[in-house]
Design an enzyme around this catalytic site. Sequence first.
Site, PDB file in Angstrom:
ATOM      1  CG  ASP A  43      -0.409  -0.133   2.699  1.00 34.86           C
ATOM      2  OD1 ASP A  43       0.843   0.027   2.429  1.00 34.86           O
ATOM      3  OD2 ASP A  43      -1.045  -0.189   3.663  1.00 34.86           O
ATOM      4  CG  ASP A  83      -5.776  -5.689   2.020  1.00 35.41           C
ATOM      5  OD1 ASP A  83      -6.406  -4.798   1.332  1.00 35.41           O
ATOM      6  OD2 ASP A  83      -5.173  -5.377   3.144  1.00 35.41           O
TER       7      ASP A  83
END
Lengths: 370, 370
Positions: free
Chosen positions: A93, A265
């Site tokens: 991320d 996720d």
Amino acid sequence: MAISFELKHVCKQSGARYGILHTPHGSFETPIFMPVGTQATVKTLNPQEIKEVSDGLILANTYHLWLQPGEKIIKKHGGIRGFMKWKGALLTDSGGFQVFSLSELRKISESGVEFRNPKNGDLLFLSPEKAIQIQEDLGADIIMSFDECPPVDASYEYMKDSVLRTARWAKRGKEAHKTDQALFGIVQGGLDKELRKLSVELTTEIDFPGYSIGGLSVGETKDEMAEILAYLNPLMPQDKPRYLMGVGAPDDMINGVINGIDMFDCVYPTRNARHGTAMTTQGSIQIKNKRFEEDLSPLDPGLDSPISKYSKSYLRHLFKADEMLGYRLLTYQNLLFLKQFTAQIRQAIKEDRLLDFKEEFYKSYYHQKD
Amino acid sequence: MAISFELKHVCKQSGARYGILHTPHGSFETPIFMPVGTQATVKTLNPQEIKEVSDGLILANTYHLWLQPGEKIIKKHGGIRGFMKWKGALLTDSGGFQVFSLSELRKISESGVEFRNPKNGDLLFLSPEKAIQIQEDLGADIIMSFDECPPVDASYEYMKDSVLRTARWAKRGKEAHKTDQALFGIVQGGLDKELRKLSVELTTEIDFPGYSIGGLSVGETKDEMAEILAYLNPLMPQDKPRYLMGVGAPDDMINGVINGIDMFDCVYPTRNARHGTAMTTQGSIQIKNKRFEEDLSPLDPGLDSPISKYSKSYLRHLFKADEMLGYRLLTYQNLLFLKQFTAQIRQAIKEDRLLDFKEEFYKSYYHQKD
């Protein structure tokens, strides 16, 4: 480009997508769930076990690894994969979500975000360019644009400014990006459909090989999330993978898939494990419960797992005795459960019966009555 | 009798013993180190890993398992081995040491010891007969007599009373013992040679298939321990295994072996791991140390171990980030190190060069100069 996506089938019953995501470290059927290895370790598991309980694509958090041990040390190891000895594929991320959720004293400007390191109080600065540089050093196959994730109750004006700024940041990130790692754009806009549409338009205009949906699973209801996903589904490019960030509860995943999501996720399975919640084919159970004290039956006969050899009584004992092996065994169980679950979702999509599967699953897992 | 012991060789250079201990769940070369699985788990490891890093014989603690989950639940699983899915051999202590070291409000009488459960304040009572009953339910191959382990600074009068009482308790335990588990007697007597001799005489008179030495490694100096062991060596039966309880530091083990010890157990390697201390063929290192921050070299090239693939930098990161995988990996390392170390000790005994090995080892591990 480092990745490519093939949309192979759309479920006639539900509209859900089945595809294949090609990366430099493996090709993966979608929908896919990515276990979270925040600090370059999927908590308690070694890389061999991560391989067993995942489809081979995992996530690590840029924010945490930037602060400890620092991206330069990881770069010296050839990136996160070399650092943690993970041979599969990897996604990072941007660090944005953690800056906004974990740090204090944030000062947001056009150039980026100034905040204090919660560990030592140091002033730090994260910008679209810096987030790209860190992620290039971390070396994942798929990386994320730096975005702002405002609180779900932010005003319309704030949210609109934020959507416009996030789009400008995405453009700057793309311009700064030098490697062939696949950089995704992130769609924000909270629960406002007009702003979500604006965010999709601005982000897809920049053109990315994949798109993430941020700003959901941050405190809104499940119905609100589903409504936004249903609204976004026809607006998003059909030929690019769509990643719903931070979602991993089974019901949210099914509803996400039905609304066109390909990638997920979440710390949900691993955090559940830490707290003694086991996800099983018969539903989730709290293993510390007194009723399992003398229960010699295996945890989950419906899952072909090495964990099956242990009795519920033993697993309960490990938690009551504060033994880490309990956390480790449930982590393995919960991730393996989600791996089997997503395989079942893919099979149901291919067989055009995802809504039937959803009904069956709600009965078996959530014990929902007819 | 469930076990037997063959004394195969005495090192001509050192007097150390090499033997074979036969148990219902395997035959083991001695000297042997037994990893500690206090609560029916060698902390962080699964049974397959325990097999890899041990010689196949481990220890569990009666006191802890009696209090949580209780011996009856474990008996239902067919004993500790069934409970934790350990296929190797097993030894339990009597619970006495923990009653004296962990509990408050102990009232010692001829019949046994009354004390409070530290978890909930309940009054509990442990006696020679109760310790045997619990250990019979726990089902280890080798079990221990209930003994008193007085503080190292107890008066001569107290220590003498205690030695006499421990011998009477050993006799009562043997009389209560019904299974064919091998029950060991325990020699006490602190640092007083006369009392140690008395304890050996009284305990061997009862006749056990093996003898433990208790009351050492409880605060005395290494020299004091070595002196007592050297004194005891010729007094103890030659044809029975001798188990030095609670000792596992490499120097203490070598000196124990030179003084005729065959079996060891200790939390030393696993507790070290928890605190970030790695035992390696080059000596022990504190992995959290700043100097390992960017050290890409493997932890221990001298040990053929799956842990070798990780860099010191990664292991340090795991500890700095409070990640359990670090604890798990060092636990594996430290136990594998001790397994290799005891194998080297046995080889040196067979080759009549244990004193040479000791000198080499002190140079390589403790960096002792000529």
